[in-house]
Design a protein around this motif. Structure first.
Motif: not given
Length: 1652
Positions: A3, A6-7, A35, A39, A42-43, A1649, A1652
């Motif tokens: 994760e 992605v971050k 993104l 997700e 997460e985004i 992403v 990711a």
């Protein structure tokens, strides 16, 4: 990936929000949304954390992130986790309220996030936001804004909270001190009220159906009191508008009794705001809602406010309206809605207010009132049903208003009335009549251009009103069913009045439609007009006359002629029952004729004749005396109606005459003729013409009655009173009496014209001419007085012409002796003599000569003296007039000044016709001689315009004589020599028209001579026809054409002229040698050159001297004929003494002046001489040294090349000779020698200078003012070569070289070899058979001591190998060996050209490439490895040539060096030079052909190594490289083992088609990852290399390539990548100075992403 990756991606993108470019901002926003689409949780968390941690991040950058969060929430709301929603809500709430100051965009973005989440999580949002909405504490601005927007976004979720929100908010209203807070409270109340109304309207869908309006009424009323009593009085406009907008929706929720109580104050308060025009729309919108609320509750107090309301609303409607401003238009519509609301409850009061307003004189008041009236007619039809009579009666005064705006408003009301049954009521006829009157306004064609713009502005024109009215009439006629019975046949009443003529088009259109509708409904009886029922309907006779007259001017106005005819056809049953079949055939034909023409193309005279024939056939079909008599009476009755439309009145007269001719009642004819003569308006020309036409047409069947009535009128008391000396008409002047006489004279002319042929002769002298002269000749005390009245003279002349034509056309004209002929001719000459000779203001001359022309053909003939006087008089009166331009200046802006030019043309034509008429009676040489005795002084005049006119007239006379001559016995044309001598000098006159007419004269004279010799009339003499063909060339003064014409005249004349006339011709022509125009010099030059031919052989020793004299004389002569004679002199000398002439001319100074050029060109005229001269000059070019090396002291060791004199002079001479077309055969005979010598001459003169002494001569010539002929050795050689090709039959070669800019290349030091190649290619294509001898002659030059000659020869042979012609001529082996040998040449360009030649064998002789493949490949490899090649020129040529020959080389020859070639060319893919990139990539594409077999795997690796490069260079800045990449990829496709990818390359990579690069790369990457997933790391690594490319297009394409690869790679294969390294590289590239690059990087970061 974890994760954190992605971050990290999201963080990288959010870090880049500090970029200054808006495009990058948008791409970051898009990438974050992408993104978030994958997700979302997460985004959203990453964004929340980033904003929380970057507390100091400026708000513009925070806005981007908040916008992305809103978009992610909207797209994934259904799947959003509650915990994430809570985090987002908390963040957005804090962002929104973080600053107490209002930062609109930032806080709005945060508020939008809350609203987006609130669509699903309304309770969570309200839970958070309500914590910041505490009793007693004024909330943040955007808290209220968010409440308001939530109430609209989620009505069912929000309304249950509104009761508590209102309870908390109401005490805060008093706490709000700032206007912006007050405004947001107003917006909240507005949206709350609207959402509550929507909730109540949809209770069946609501979660809580027990909610009632009363729940909110008290709170809303409390808020109302604050808003209305306090805030509405604010000076801040924004706040006032917010209050006003809120009060409207709130009024629907107020308690009924409170609304009833507050209504007077509320309405007065709202109306008071109209004082601010900018706020009017919002006031009107709110007022309409308040009125709707009041009406809905059945308010009783509204009645008391009605007058005030109506007055205020009426003022709004009457205010000026600019329809281009949307706010004003919306206000206008809202006010009209208010009237609609009021009309539903108070129709009587409303009409009581409105109808008196129509009686006021103010334009604005009437327009506004009519607008309201139209609105309520349309929108409150049921309430207005019983009020129709009152409304119609109130329209009387508006119908009389002259204002265009009022008229338009009335028309719009009439349109509404038509749809709702008003026009069927008593008084509706007045509405229709008004509408028709507006349709009759003048047609304004410019009105359509500014139609929309002028709808509400001050410049509304009559044309606009008319257009609206026309459209309205047609619409109510065709779309409102109930109007058919109202309009038919009522509209027919408006067809007849003259003042409604402009309305005829739309009237006819509507009537035709209505009639067709009746026919469809099978109501034939309805088409029959019931005259007893409708007394005002026009009679059939009136309709017939009116529509026929209207049709005579078919394009007047909007062109109502066709419509009038169509209507007439529709009404055939009403006109007469017998006309159906005839009109059904004739009228469509007439209409078709009109539609096939335009106003410009239609002949008015022919059209009127067609209509009169149509009238005749109609009367014949009816064959009813009483009907015809009634038609005559109706026509005569309506004559006075057309006084303002004279063309139509004129035609009506003709109709009357035609109808009188068809009438069998002689009493009626006499009565009507008498009435017409007594009532005519003689002062008007059209009236006089019409009356005369009428009597003439009547005389067709009533000749005696017409003549008798004219005599009776003359004898009547009415006429006698006007004819006396002292007793004139009481109300008429002398001038008026002359007009009456003029009319009567004209009447007699028309009577003679139309009278029956068998009767007219008996009436001519006894009745017609006697009376004409009686009226024309006035006697005072027995003395004849000559009239000066122009009209009277013109009428007399016209009548005489018509009488003469009548005599000539009569059945017994041959036996008729016109006793008064001499008297009339004398009268005509008196008219002509009376005209001034310095001006042309009237057509008297023209008409008098036209009359004489008609008179001379009648018996008895004129004697010689009379004819001579007539001719002299007419010639002097016409030919001596000043030019038309001078006439205009002299006459000034008189009545006829603008017509001077056509009047002059008509006068000259009349003179020609008269002279032809005279000559026709004496078609003999003597008659011709007599005519030209009169013309000769004018032909020899010193004034150009007199000569021009005289020769023009002469040409016309001779053409006429030639055409009419009929020789029965052979007679001598004794004066042909004199006449030819008269005209032949004029063939070179200063005026083109004289020249052309002079040739026409000679042409005619010589043909007349042939006819007199006994040749038939259809005989065509070739030499004479050639002379005629030269006429067109005389328009421009081309000296060659003029001289040729003179020569032809001399030759033809000598051939055709009788021997006894030669002397007279010669003597007469020689007189012209001193002519100022030098017209006689041509004859003299013929004699001079004839003498030289006889005696030139003995002049050998005098040749240089003669040529020097000729040269010196040529400098002084400007006359082209003399210069051409001098050329002929040189030619004659050269045929006898060629060597002496050539030697002498070569010594002339350079550059050659025009005289020397002329002398050289003279030598090309004869084939044998030209060939010998060319050989002498070639010897001089080849034998001498082409240039000398001169070292310059100032330049140190460098030297310059200077041309030698005699080769240069010979080159110039060759050019002059070969520039003459006659040199062609001689050039063909020496083709190869000339070609090779001149080509090598070009190569030796590139960059060569003139000798210093010649340069100084050029400067001196320029200093003396002589024309400067610049001389460049190379250019002169090129031009000579070009001339040689043209004259040698290879003009296509010269054109082909010129098309490729080859001649310029030949002159250039850098591009000389390219020019040679173009020349060789053109020779191979267009002159192949000549190459064998050329190759043989040129081959020795490959070993020349001059580098330039070796280069030229190599370039020529190299290009020859590009053509099959070398193989066909069995020259291939020797030329190929020569090229192979040149690889060792010390000159680099020669080595390069040798390789080019070997490569050209691929297209010229492919079968030889297979045979010599190994040898050719070795040569190419040597070229690529050339060590003495600093600029890679040889390598470039080697690669280019290798690409050509690979297609024909055996695989076994290529396999051994395939990989070596592929590796050797790879560095050139990214070369800074476009040519090297292009050529190497193309060669790589060709190599794929040999990749099968043992080399397959190894070459596949080479493809993968180069694939990224090729795909990226599809974005190369150079289009040529892009095409090369497309080609290479198409060729690589089959070798990649992926059919889908191969198909993509084949289908999308066409060289001439544009490519959507992004979509293409997306698909390519998808297939790459599906078929070669293991190559991901290699592909990405290669792209990373291009992150540092010097071309921004490539730097932008590389990250996009990576992004697409990542988009399509599977998660398993994505492990090949070092994502951290990739993100780091992209992060660096994100700081690229080019915006497009940064945009693509941001886009790629978003795509990462996936892995990711």
């Amino acid at each position: 990936m974890s994760e954190s990756r992605v971050k990290r991606l999201a963080t990288t993108l959010m870090d880049a929000t500090t970029d200054k470019d808006p495009l990058v901002h948008e791409q970051i926003f898009t990438a974050l949304c992408y993104l978030g689409g994958t997700e979302p949780e997460e985004i959203l968390n990453a964004c929340e954390e980033y904003l929380r941690q970057h507390d100091k991040l400026a708000y513009p950058h925070r806005i981007i992130i908040l916008r992305a969060m809103e978009a992610v929430v909207r797209s994934s709301l259904a799947h959003l986790d509650k915990s994430t929603a809570k985090i987002v809500i908390f963040l957005a709430s804090n962002e929104m309220t973080r600053s107490k100051e209002i930062i609109f965009e930032w806080q709005q973005a945060a508020s939008n996030v809350l609203v987006a989440v609130g669509r699903r999580f309304i309770n969570k949002v309200m839970e958070e936001v309500l914590t910041k909405f505490q009793p007693g504490i004024l909330p943040h601005y955007f808290i209220m804004q968010t409440f308001a927007n939530l109430s609209l976004a989620n009505v069912f979720g929000m309304v249950p909270f509104l009761n508590s929100i209102l309870g908390t908010m109401l005490p805060m209203l008093a706490m709000a001190k700032q206007d912006n807070m007050k405004s947001v409270f107003c917006y909240a109340l507005q949206y709350f009220s609207e959402s509550i109304q929507e909730y109540m309207a949809n209770l069946d869908k609501a979660p809580d159906p027990t909610v009632r309006r009363d729940t909110f009424s008290n709170d809303i009323f409390s808020a109302y009191e604050v808003l209305f009593n306090s805030w509405l009085q604010s000076r801040e406009a924004k706040l006032r508008l917010a209050v006003v907008e809120a009060l409207g929706p709130m009024s629907h929720l107020m308690p009924t009794e409170k609304l009833e109580e507050q209504l007077p104050r509320l309405i007065q308060g709202i109306l008071a705001l109209y004082r601010k025009p900018a706020e009017a729309y919002y006031v009107s919108k709110s007022l309409c809602q308040i009125l709707e609320a009041a009406v809905n509750v059945g308010s009783r107090t509204l009645d008391a406010q009605l007058d005030t309301l109506l007055g205020a609303l009426h003022l709004q409607i009457c205010a000026p309206l600019d329809s281009s401003l949307p706010v004003q238009l919306k206000n206008h519509n809202e006010v009209l809605r208010c009237f609609t609301v009021l009309a539903s409850s108070f129709p009587d009061r409303l009409l009581g207010f409105l109808l008196p307003k129509l009686e006021m004189g103010s334009e604005k008041t009437r327009v506004g009132t009519l607008t309201i009236l139209r609105q309520i007619i349309n929108s409150a039809s049921s309430q207005m049903e019983m009020k129709k009579p009152f409304i119609l009666s109130s329209m009387k005064l508006p119908l009389q208003d002259k204002s265009n705006k009022v008229k338009r408003a009335v028309v719009q009301v009439i349109s509404a009335m038509a749809h709702h049954g008003y026009l069927e009521q008593p008084g509706g006829e007045a509405m229709i009549e008004f509408l028709i009157c507006q349709c009759a306004l003048p047609v304004d064609r410019s009105a359509h251009l500014a139609w929309r713009h002028s709808l509400e502005t001050e410049d509304l024109t009559d044309g606009h009103v008319r257009d609206i009215s026309v459209n309205t009439l047609f619409l109510i006629s065709t779309t409102v069913d109930r109007m058919a019975d109202v309009l038919w046949p009522y509209l027919l009443e408006f067809v007849i009045p003259i003042h409604l003529t402009n309305a005829l088009g739309p009237l006819c259109k509507s009537l035709i439609f209505l009639a067709a509708q009746k026919q469809e409904e099978r109501e034939e009886s309805d088409l029959q007009l019931l005259y007893e029922a409708g007394a005002n309907l026009p009679s059939p006779y009136t309709l017939m006359a009116r529509l026929l007259v209207v049709a005579s001017q078919p394009y007047v106005g909007e062109g109502h002629g066709a419509a009038a005819l169509r209507l007439l056809n529709v009404l055939h049953l009403n006109v007469h029952k017998a006309l159906g079949q005839l009109w059904g055939k004739k009228i469509p034909a007439l209409v078709e004729h009109l539609e096939a023409n335009t106003k410009a193309s239609l002949s008015q005279k022919e059209w009127e004749e067609q209509l009169l024939k149509f009238l005749q056939k109609t009367l014949k079909s009816i064959s009813d005396t009483s009907w015809t008599s009634q038609l005559i009476l109706e026509m005569c009755k309506h004559l006075s109606c057309y006084n303002g439309s004279l063309p139509e009145k004129n035609f009506l007269y003709k109709c009357i005459g035609t109808t009188l001719a068809a009438c069998s009642s002689k009493d009626l004819v006499r009565k009507q003729l008498q009435e017409l003569l007594e009532t005519a308006r003689y002062q008007e020309e059209a009236e006089r013409e019409g009356l005369a036409s009428c009597l003439g047409l009547c005389a067709v069947t009533h000749l005696d009655e017409s003549l008798a009535k004219l005599e009776e009128f003359v004898k009547s008391d009415v006429f006698k009173k006007s004819a006396g000396l002292f007793s004139l008409f009481k109300d008429r002047s002398d001038n008026e009496v002359e007009k009456v006489k003029s009319t009567l004279i004209l009447c007699y002319g028309y009577v003679a014209k139309h009278a029956p042929k068998e009767l007219v002769l008996a009436r001519i002298e006894a009745d017609i001419l006697r009376n004409i002269f009686l009226y024309f000749n006035t006697k005072v005390l027995g003395i004849k007085v000559e009239t000066k009245d122009l009209v009277l003279k013109m009428c007399l002349l016209r009548s005489i012409c018509m009488i003469c034509q009548a005599i000539y056309n009569s059945a017994q004209s041959g036996d008729f002796t016109f006793s008064r002929k001499a008297e009339l001719v004398s009268q005509m000459m008196d008219f002509i003599k009376a005209e001034p000779l310095d001006s042309l203001r009237t057509p008297i001359r023209q008409k008098a000569m036209a009359a004489c022309m008609l008179l001379v053909v009648l018996e008895p003939p004129l004697n010689d003296a009379e004819k001579a006087e007539l001719v002299e008089t007419c010639l002097g009166a016409v030919l001596s007039l000043p030019l038309p331009e001078a006439l205009k200046e002299r006459d000034g802006p008189g009545l006829e000044a603008g017509c001077t030019e056509p009047l002059w043309c008509d006068t000259l034509c009349a003179l020609k016709d008269l002279l032809k008429s005279l000559l026709h009676r004496h078609m003999t040489p003597h008659g011709l001689q007599t005519m030209f005795e009169h013309l000769s002084p004018w032909i020899k005049s010193t004034k150009e315009h007199e000569r021009e006119r005289a020769v023009d007239v002469s040409a016309a006379i001779l053409a006429f004589y030639q055409e009419k001559l009929n020789v029965s016995t052979v007679v001598p044309f004794y004066n042909v020599g004199l006449l030819i001598a008269l005209f032949s000098p004029r063939c070179t006159d200063s005026l083109a028209s004289i020249r052309q007419h002079a040739v026409d004269c000679v042409y005619a004279l010589l043909y007349i001579q042939l006819y007199y010799e006994g040749f038939s009339r259809d005989h065509k003499d070739e030499s004479l026809e050639r002379l005629k063909a030269m006429r067109a060339g005389l328009k421009d003064p081309d000296v060659n054409v003029l001289y040729q014409v003179c020569c032809n005249i001399a030759k033809v004349t000598a051939k055709r002229l009788p021997p006894d006339q030669l002397l007279s011709l010669l003597l007469s022509t020689l007189e012209g040698l001193s002519d100022p125009d030098k017209n006689c010099s041509r004859a003299a030059t013929v004699v001079v050159n004839s003498l030289l031919k006889e005696r030139g052989a003995v002049l050998l020793e005098k040749v240089p001297e003669i040529l020097e004299v000729v040269h010196s004389r040529l400098r002084e002569v400007t006359e082209d004929s003399v210069r051409k004679a001098a050329q002929q002199t040189v030619l004659i000398l050269a045929t006898q003494h060629k060597a002496a002439v050539v030697c002498s001319l070569l010594s002339n100074q350079l550059p050659l002046d025009s005289c020397s050029c002329l002398m050289w060109r003279a030598l090309a005229s004869e084939l044998t001489l030209a060939s010998q001269v060319l050989e002498l000059l070639l010897d001089k070019v080849n034998r001498d040294v082409p240039y000398k090396e001169n070292k310059s002291f100032l330049r140190g060791s460098s030297s310059e090349r200077v041309a030698t004199f005699f080769p240069l002079s010979a080159t110039c001479a060759l050019h002059e000779i070969m520039s003459v077309p006659e040199s062609g055969p001689a050039v063909v005979g020496l083709y190869a020698e000339l070609f090779v010598s001149l080509l090598l001459r070009v190569s030796c003169t590139v960059g060569v200078q003139l000798p210093k002494n010649m340069q100084s001569k050029e400067r001196k010539s320029a200093g003396r003012g002589q024309p400067l002929r610049t001389l460049d050795p190379c250019s002169s050689a090129v031009e000579t070569l070009k001339a040689m090709l043209t004259q040698g039959g290879s003009e296509e070669v010269a054109k082909a070289v010129a098309a490729g800019n080859g001649w310029e290349c030949l002159r250039s030091v850098e591009r000389h070899h390219d020019g040679v190649a173009l020349l060789a290619s053109a020779m191979a294509k267009h002159a192949g058979p000549k190459l064998a001898l050329i190759v043989k002659t040129l081959s020795p030059m490959l070993n020349s001591i001059y580098d330039s000659q070796r280069l030229t020869a190599t370039a020529f042979f190299a290009e020859l190998l590009n053509s099959k012609v070398v193989h066909d001529l069995v020259l291939l082996e020797s030329v190929m060996d020569s090229m192979t040998a040149r690889q060792r040449d010390p000159c680099t360009p020669v080595r390069m050209l040798a390789l080019r030649g070997l490569g050209n064998m691929a297209s010229g002789s492919p079968e030889k490439v297979r045979r010599h493949g190994a040898q050719l490949l070795a040569s190419m490899m040597n070229g690529m490895d050339d060590k003495d090649d600093p600029h890679s020129l040889v390598a470039l040529e080697a690669m280019s040539s290798l690409s050509k020959i690979l297609a024909f080389t055996e695989e076994r020859d290529v396999h051994s060096m395939l990989l070596h070639i592929a590796i050797r060319i790879r560095p050139f893919f990214d070369s800074e030079k476009r040519e090297l990139r292009q050529c190497s990539i193309i060669l790589f594409g060709h190599l794929t052909k040999f990749s099968a077999g043992s080399c397959e795997d190894a070459f596949f690796e080479q493809i993968l190594n180069g694939l990224v490069t090729l795909l990226l260079h599809l974005q190369d800045p150079k289009p040529e490289v892009i095409k090369a990449c497309k080609f290479a990829l198409r060729r690589c496709g089959p070798s990649m083992g992926c059919p889908v990818l191969c198909d993509m390359f084949q289908n999308h990579l066409h060289e001439d088609r544009s490519l959507h690069y992004g979509e293409f790369m997306n698909d390519v990457c998808k297939h790459l990852m599906q078929n070669y997933p293991d190559s991901l790391s290699r592909l990405v690594a290669t792209n990373l290399f291009y992150f540092k490319s010097s071309w921004p297009e490539i730097r932008a394409a590389a990250p996009m390539f990576v992004g697409f690869l990542v988009l399509h790679v599977s998660r398993a294969h994505s492990q090949q990548l070092d994502l951290d390294e990739l993100i780091a590289a992209l992060t660096v590239l994100l700081k690229d100075p080019v915006t497009a690059v940064r945009v693509k990087v941001a886009e790629t970061l978003g795509r990462l992403v996936r892995i990711a």
